[in-house]
Design a protein around this motif. Structure first.
Motif, mmCIF file in Angstrom:
data_model
loop_
_atom_site.group_PDB
_atom_site.id
_atom_site.type_symbol
_atom_site.label_atom_id
_atom_site.label_comp_id
_atom_site.label_asym_id
_atom_site.label_seq_id
_atom_site.Cartn_x
_atom_site.Cartn_y
_atom_site.Cartn_z
ATOM 1 N N ASN A 35 41.210 33.081 66.514
ATOM 2 C CA ASN A 35 41.876 32.061 66.260
ATOM 3 C C ASN A 35 41.669 31.028 65.308
ATOM 4 O O ASN A 35 40.557 31.283 64.937
ATOM 5 C CB ASN A 35 41.721 31.033 67.737
ATOM 6 C CG ASN A 35 42.315 32.024 68.512
ATOM 7 O OD1 ASN A 35 43.589 32.257 69.329
ATOM 8 N ND2 ASN A 35 41.442 33.465 69.529
ATOM 9 N N PRO A 42 47.114 30.044 72.186
ATOM 10 C CA PRO A 42 48.837 29.791 72.156
ATOM 11 C C PRO A 42 48.970 29.832 73.637
ATOM 12 O O PRO A 42 49.890 28.645 73.201
ATOM 13 C CB PRO A 42 49.028 31.605 72.205
ATOM 14 C CG PRO A 42 47.864 32.336 70.962
ATOM 15 C CD PRO A 42 46.388 30.800 70.847
ATOM 16 N N MET A 50 52.747 27.177 66.742
ATOM 17 C CA MET A 50 52.763 28.962 66.999
ATOM 18 C C MET A 50 53.626 29.617 65.627
ATOM 19 O O MET A 50 53.259 30.232 65.212
ATOM 20 C CB MET A 50 53.462 29.254 68.537
ATOM 21 C CG MET A 50 52.615 28.868 69.566
ATOM 22 S SD MET A 50 53.643 29.340 71.002
ATOM 23 C CE MET A 50 53.255 30.644 71.172
ATOM 24 N N VAL A 53 51.388 29.759 62.829
ATOM 25 C CA VAL A 53 50.375 31.020 62.727
ATOM 26 C C VAL A 53 51.344 31.662 62.540
ATOM 27 O O VAL A 53 50.810 32.823 61.911
ATOM 28 C CB VAL A 53 50.003 31.168 63.997
ATOM 29 C CG1 VAL A 53 49.181 31.799 64.419
ATOM 30 C CG2 VAL A 53 48.886 29.804 64.807
ATOM 31 N N ASN A 104 58.430 32.461 69.179
ATOM 32 C CA ASN A 104 57.271 32.722 68.275
ATOM 33 C C ASN A 104 56.756 33.346 68.116
ATOM 34 O O ASN A 104 55.021 33.328 67.786
ATOM 35 C CB ASN A 104 56.726 30.882 68.539
ATOM 36 C CG ASN A 104 57.124 30.168 67.900
ATOM 37 O OD1 ASN A 104 57.986 29.943 66.587
ATOM 38 N ND2 ASN A 104 57.500 29.025 68.543
ATOM 39 N N ARG A 105 56.783 35.426 68.591
ATOM 40 C CA ARG A 105 55.409 35.916 68.060
ATOM 41 C C ARG A 105 55.745 36.980 66.939
ATOM 42 O O ARG A 105 57.468 37.328 66.990
ATOM 43 C CB ARG A 105 55.833 36.320 70.256
ATOM 44 C CG ARG A 105 54.990 35.863 70.928
ATOM 45 C CD ARG A 105 54.361 36.856 72.224
ATOM 46 N NE ARG A 105 53.415 35.981 72.775
ATOM 47 C CZ ARG A 105 53.317 36.688 73.947
ATOM 48 N NH1 ARG A 105 53.284 37.898 74.531
ATOM 49 N NH2 ARG A 105 52.744 35.933 74.604
ATOM 50 N N ASN A 120 50.095 35.384 67.858
ATOM 51 C CA ASN A 120 49.901 34.317 69.450
ATOM 52 C C ASN A 120 50.623 35.046 70.872
ATOM 53 O O ASN A 120 50.757 35.012 71.240
ATOM 54 C CB ASN A 120 51.433 33.910 69.214
ATOM 55 C CG ASN A 120 50.914 32.509 67.978
ATOM 56 O OD1 ASN A 120 50.222 32.138 67.800
ATOM 57 N ND2 ASN A 120 52.961 32.376 67.421
ATOM 58 N N HIS A 124 45.782 33.851 68.635
ATOM 59 C CA HIS A 124 46.641 34.384 67.534
ATOM 60 C C HIS A 124 46.481 35.158 66.913
ATOM 61 O O HIS A 124 47.410 35.677 66.598
ATOM 62 C CB HIS A 124 45.867 32.534 66.608
ATOM 63 C CG HIS A 124 45.793 31.735 67.439
ATOM 64 N ND1 HIS A 124 45.015 30.176 66.837
ATOM 65 C CD2 HIS A 124 46.820 30.824 68.003
ATOM 66 C CE1 HIS A 124 44.950 29.415 67.564
ATOM 67 N NE2 HIS A 124 45.969 29.387 67.749
#
Length: 358
Positions: A35, A42, A50, A53, A104-105, A120, A124
């Protein structure tokens, strides 16, 4: 495109080599949870955090490629179709949860899928490295190289007292989850598997099904992994799992010897019946296919069946799964009965191809 190739391949490149004890240990996996310092986990982070990241991880893609001469790419999960996401699950590249939550992945993946990084998910970064057979040391070495490259660009949340800080307390410390995927048909047939599972649990390990936590052990395939990460070094965790995996391999080999001595004819009949079903069936469910494939793979490994490559088993582990079959069909709305017919057809063709090549 790299991702298109990986989605279309029936055998992911890292699976091609059998590896040490590859007749029983299908794969070794190491996963590191990391992380970014100063950013909430997340589950508590804002969309903006996010996204930050993801962008930070994107900057590491070229660094990763420069380290091992492989090609890497970052995939935004919300750009993939549901079918594509679940094929990645079936190939053990991402977790089922990661395929469901899209906002946001991202996924960084190497061209052979031996290295992948979920961005995420619960943490993270989830760094995953895969090796064929029983080779946890090579997997942890690869994971540590990736970890070093990522940490050269950003600081990770770390405590001198606790180690790496993670969203789930069970991962605090090393952040390491190591696992082996094992095929244990003889231990199941001799009814020793519950004893093995109980012994592994007492030694601080978890035994799960084909897709990890919450999944069923279809096809006599189990995942054995560490549960403790705090208070142990990475090498201690790897060595402990490696030693226990070797013991499980020895137990499976002993069970196969017992079957060969005491139930030779019954075992051969069982194996050949499974082979006959696979070779001639016109419709087959996923669970039935996995059961039959497991018994045929046992027959191949024990020399009961010759002229069929054990590699077919690894390939069909992927190609007979529901989402991969749907991709082959080119039909986004394939019905279960159509899928069962396609599965049986695919198995028949693959066995025929294997016999022709023998």
């Amino acid at each position: 495109m790299l991702l298109d190739t990986l989605l279309d391949q029936s055998v992911t490149p890292w699976m091609v080599e059998g590896g040490t004890d590859g007749d029983i240990v299908l794969s070794s996996r190491v996963r590191l949870a990391r992380n970014m310092e100063g950013v909430p986990f997340p589950s508590r982070a804002s969309q903006e955090q996010m996204n930050k990241v993801v962008e930070e991880a994107r900057r590491s893609v070229s660094d990763l490629g420069g380290d091992d001469q492989h090609e890497y790419m970052l995939v935004e999960m919300d750009k993939l179709s549901p079918l594509e996401r679940y094929i990645l699950v079936e190939k053990h590249i991402v977790s089922p949860n990661f395929a469901e939550e899209l906002s946001n992945r991202g996924l960084i993946i190497r061209d052979d899928a031996a290295v992948s990084i979920m961005i995420n998910e619960e943490d993270h970064l989830r760094i995953q490295c895969l090796e064929p057979g029983l080779n946890l040391q090579a997997a942890i070495n690869m994971a540590n190289r990736v970890d070093d490259i990522l940490e050269a660009r950003q600081s990770f949340s770390f405590s001198e007292q606790c180690g790496y800080l993670t969203a789930c307390p069970t991962n605090v410390g090393t952040g390491l989850r190591a696992s082996v995927m094992v095929h244990l048909p003889a231990l199941v047939l001799t009814r020793q598997i519950n004893r093995i599972i109980a012994a592994a649990t007492q030694l601080g390990l978890a035994v799960r099904g084909l897709y990890g936590e919450g999944s069923e052990a279809i096809g006599n395939i189990f995942q054995i992994s560490n549960q403790l990460t705090l208070g142990h070094s990475e090498q201690e965790i790897i060595d402990n799992l490696q030693n226990i995996a070797k013991q499980v391999v020895e137990q499976e080999r002993s069970a196969r010897e017992i079957l060969a001595r005491s139930s030779e004819d019954a075992l051969a009949d069982r194996v050949w019946r499974a082979y006959g079903i696979l070779r001639y069936a016109r419709s087959m469910t996923g669970k039935e296919a996995m059961t039959m494939l497991s018994e045929v793979r046992l027959g191949i490994d024990m020399g009961i069946i010759d002229g069929v490559s054990a590699a077919i088993f690894n390939e069909l582990l992927v190609t007979t799964r529901p989402n991969f079959l749907q991709k082959i069909a080119g039909n986004g709305d394939i019905q279960p009965n159509e899928r069962d017919r396609l599965r049986a057809q695919l198995i028949r063709e693959k066995i025929k191809e294997g016999n022709n090549n023998a």
